[in-house]
Motif scaffolding. Sequence first.
Motif, short mmCIF file in Angstrom:
data_model
loop_
_atom_site.label_atom_id
_atom_site.label_comp_id
_atom_site.label_asym_id
_atom_site.label_seq_id
_atom_site.Cartn_x
_atom_site.Cartn_y
_atom_site.Cartn_z
N MET A 11 0.85 -1.20 0.00
CA MET A 11 0.00 0.00 0.00
C MET A 11 0.88 1.25 0.00
N MET A 12 0.49 2.24 -0.74
CA MET A 12 1.27 3.47 -0.87
C MET A 12 0.42 4.69 -0.48
N ILE A 13 0.99 5.53 0.38
CA ILE A 13 0.31 6.75 0.82
C ILE A 13 1.02 7.95 0.21
N ASP A 14 0.34 8.67 -0.66
CA ASP A 14 0.92 9.86 -1.29
C ASP A 14 0.60 11.12 -0.49
N PHE A 15 1.39 12.14 -0.71
CA PHE A 15 1.13 13.44 -0.10
C PHE A 15 -0.08 14.06 -0.81
N GLY A 16 -1.17 14.22 -0.07
CA GLY A 16 -2.39 14.71 -0.68
C GLY A 16 -2.89 16.00 -0.07
N SER A 17 -4.08 16.39 -0.49
CA SER A 17 -4.66 17.65 -0.02
C SER A 17 -4.91 17.63 1.48
N GLU A 18 -5.20 16.45 2.04
CA GLU A 18 -5.45 16.38 3.48
C GLU A 18 -4.20 16.70 4.28
N HIS A 19 -3.04 16.29 3.78
CA HIS A 19 -1.79 16.61 4.47
C HIS A 19 -1.48 18.10 4.35
N LEU A 20 -1.78 18.66 3.18
CA LEU A 20 -1.58 20.09 2.98
C LEU A 20 -2.47 20.90 3.91
N PHE A 21 -3.72 20.48 4.07
CA PHE A 21 -4.64 21.17 4.95
C PHE A 21 -4.19 21.09 6.41
N ILE A 22 -3.63 19.93 6.78
CA ILE A 22 -3.10 19.79 8.15
C ILE A 22 -1.95 20.77 8.36
N GLY A 23 -1.07 20.86 7.36
CA GLY A 23 0.06 21.79 7.46
C GLY A 23 -0.40 23.23 7.57
N ILE A 24 -1.39 23.60 6.75
CA ILE A 24 -1.93 24.96 6.79
C ILE A 24 -2.63 25.21 8.12
N GLY A 25 -3.30 24.17 8.64
CA GLY A 25 -3.96 24.32 9.94
C GLY A 25 -2.97 24.57 11.06
N LEU A 26 -1.85 23.86 11.04
CA LEU A 26 -0.81 24.09 12.05
C LEU A 26 -0.24 25.49 11.92
N LEU A 27 -0.07 25.95 10.69
CA LEU A 27 0.41 27.32 10.47
C LEU A 27 -0.58 28.32 11.06
N GLY A 28 -1.88 28.02 10.89
CA GLY A 28 -2.92 28.89 11.46
C GLY A 28 -2.89 28.94 12.97
N VAL A 29 -2.30 27.92 13.59
CA VAL A 29 -2.15 27.91 15.05
C VAL A 29 -0.92 28.72 15.46
N PHE A 30 0.16 28.57 14.72
CA PHE A 30 1.41 29.23 15.08
C PHE A 30 1.36 30.75 14.87
N LEU A 31 0.73 31.19 13.79
CA LEU A 31 0.73 32.62 13.47
C LEU A 31 0.12 33.49 14.57
N PRO A 32 -1.06 33.14 15.14
CA PRO A 32 -1.60 33.94 16.24
C PRO A 32 -0.68 33.97 17.46
N VAL A 33 0.00 32.83 17.72
CA VAL A 33 0.93 32.79 18.85
C VAL A 33 2.09 33.74 18.62
N LEU A 34 2.63 33.72 17.41
CA LEU A 34 3.73 34.63 17.08
C LEU A 34 3.29 36.09 17.13
N TRP A 35 2.07 36.35 16.66
CA TRP A 35 1.52 37.70 16.72
C TRP A 35 1.35 38.16 18.17
N TRP A 36 0.91 37.25 19.02
CA TRP A 36 0.75 37.55 20.44
C TRP A 36 2.10 37.85 21.09
N ARG A 37 3.15 37.23 20.56
CA ARG A 37 4.51 37.47 21.08
C ARG A 37 5.14 38.69 20.41
N ARG A 38 4.29 39.51 19.77
CA ARG A 38 4.70 40.79 19.20
C ARG A 38 5.71 40.66 18.05
#
Length: 208
Positions: free
Chosen positions: A1-28
Motif C-alpha cells: 500500500m502506498m500513501i501519497d502526499f495529498g490535499s489532506e496533508h496540505l490542509f493539516i500543514g496549513i492548519g498548524l500554520l494557522g495555530v502558530f501565526l496567532p501565537v507569534l503575533w501575540w509574542r509581538r
Amino acid sequence: MMIDFGSEHLFIGIGLLGVFLPVLWWRRRSLSFLFFFSVFWFYLLAVASVILFPIVVNTDFPGAIFKPSINLVPFSFKGCFRDTGLCLRGMLENIALTIPFGFGISFLCRVKPKNIPCIALGVGIALELSQLIISMVFRSSFRAADINDTILNGVGVLIGYALFRLFAWFYLTITDHFKIRHSMIFADIYEVVLQTRSVDSSKTAHQV
C-alpha cells in the motif's frame, strides 16, 4: 500500500500554520516576520512531501524479517555505475532541496556563521533520520537512509547560506549607495541583512 502526499496533508500543514501565526503575533512579532515564517513553513511542507512521501506500507506477513536499507559508508555511490545520469540528478536534487533552508533561516533567527556547519549537519541528519523512522515504522525499504544524502543536504545548506551572504552584501551595497529609505517589509529585510555587517565588523575587531 502506498500513501501519497495529498490535499489532506496540505490542509493539516496549513492548519498548524494557522495555530502558530496567532501565537507569534501575540509574542509581538512583526507582520514581515509572520510573512517570512509562512514562506518558510510552506517550504518545509514541500520538503516533507518529497522526503517523507510517498509512504510505502509493507503488508507482508507481520512476522517476516525486515531489514531497513542503510548506507553508512561516505562517498560510496555503487548505484551510479548502473545509471550515472540518474545518480547525478539525485545528488543535485539533494543539494537543491536544502539551499532554501540555508538562505532563509536568517530571516527567522539570528545565525552566527560559525554555527552554520553544525546546522547544516543537523539538517542532513534530521532528514535522513526521519526517512529511517518512517521506514522502520511501516517496515518498508522503499526509502534508504544514506550518509551521502546527509552530506549532500548539508552542502545545500552551506550553499544557501553563502547565497544569503552574497544577497546581503548586494542589498546593503545598493541601498547604501543610492541612500534608499526602507519601509514596511524592506525595513525588516534591511535589518536582517544588516546583521551580517555587524558580525563581519565584530570578527574584524577580534582579529585586530
